[in-house]
Design an enzyme around this catalytic site. Sequence first.
Site, PDB file in Angstrom:
ATOM      1  NE  ARG A 225      -4.270  -1.379   0.283  1.00  0.00           N
ATOM      2  CZ  ARG A 225      -4.474  -2.408  -0.558  1.00  0.00           C
ATOM      3  NH1 ARG A 225      -3.606  -2.670  -1.507  1.00  0.00           N
ATOM      4  NH2 ARG A 225      -5.557  -3.155  -0.461  1.00  0.00           N
ATOM      5  CG  HIS A 273      -3.071  -1.081  -6.897  1.00  0.00           C
ATOM      6  ND1 HIS A 273      -3.452  -0.372  -5.790  1.00  0.00           N
ATOM      7  CD2 HIS A 273      -3.178  -2.379  -6.536  1.00  0.00           C
ATOM      8  CE1 HIS A 273      -3.777  -1.203  -4.815  1.00  0.00           C
ATOM      9  NE2 HIS A 273      -3.609  -2.440  -5.244  1.00  0.00           N
TER      10      HIS A 273
HETATM   11  C1  OXD Z   1      -5.532  -6.211  -2.696  1.00  0.00           C
HETATM   12  C2  OXD Z   1      -5.108  -5.316  -3.774  1.00  0.00           C
HETATM   13  O1  OXD Z   1      -5.721  -5.748  -1.572  1.00  0.00           O
HETATM   14  O2  OXD Z   1      -5.226  -5.697  -4.957  1.00  0.00           O
HETATM   15  O3  OXD Z   1      -5.693  -7.403  -2.948  1.00  0.00           O
HETATM   16  O4  OXD Z   1      -4.634  -4.223  -3.510  1.00  0.00           O
END
Ligand code: OXD
Length: 310
Positions: A225, A273
């Site tokens: 993250r 992402h």
């Molecule tokens: C997850 C993401 O949390 O793809 O799986 O970020």
Amino acid sequence: MEIVFASTLEPDPQAWTAALRAALPEARVRLWGDGEPEGRADFAVVWAPPADLFAREPRLRALLNLGAGVDALLRLQGLPDDLPLVRLEDGGMAVQMAEYTLYHLLRESRDFGRYERQQAEGLWQPLDDIDRSAWTVGVLGAGAMGARVAQACAALEYPTAVWSRSGRSVPGAESYGGQAGLAAFLARTRVLVNALPLTDATRGILCRRTFDQLRPDALLINIARGGHLVESDLLAALDSGRLRAAALDVFEQEPLPPGHPFWADARIRITPHVAGASLMDRTVRQIADKIRALDRGDAVTGVVDRTLQY
Ligand code: OXD
């Protein structure tokens, strides 16, 4: 049994709803906002659900998340305290995260970027042989994702360690645990891979203090993250040469805003992402099995501990 699929981010919610219908023919599966009567759903399958889901579906027995990370879900206004949350354990993400990590690790450790530059110059020039002992990999997080990443690195004989809150062991890797183990883990690590959940305890863990403890000429790979990273500390560590490069798949603000300094920085490799996407078939199969178990009153794995926040 009634199931509602609700997402404000998923580009093709109809496809997920159809796949859930096919996997759970015994259930009535609705797409949120389809105009059908509301308020009767037993389970919600979600990815960034709308905040009014809980008021409009007061009979929910559990919430099943399409991703592994539940940090955004836990911040959602109106989320009932006692509603069980179930995260995706591995919907095909772990192997992709291993690939992503290996790509960047191999690119740096084998100097493939330099060979690309040499090709552009028509230069035939073998570089030094790889010294694996100089490319110690340290993976933050020993859950399904971190463990798979660590095993992939160890399989290619990179000296690999994992660090987690509990010190969980991963075959093929050294394991370190808790605050007490963090300094020793960082001191032996040159390639730092972050696969931690984002919680109050891990927010900002990728900061100057952490970078300063790594082995010199370090590489950062963040597949977890954006909230784990202190962005200004990363730029300072790259400027000072403490870090040689960073591969970032996740950002505090997504999409990464135009004009953000990371875009133009040749030392930073950016992906949007995508390091570990939840693959529809595997994800739906896992969620369908869990919904059936929950419906029978059986225990399932992947239930979020609200105190630990993952
Ligand atoms: C997850 C993401 O949390 O793809 O799986 O970020």
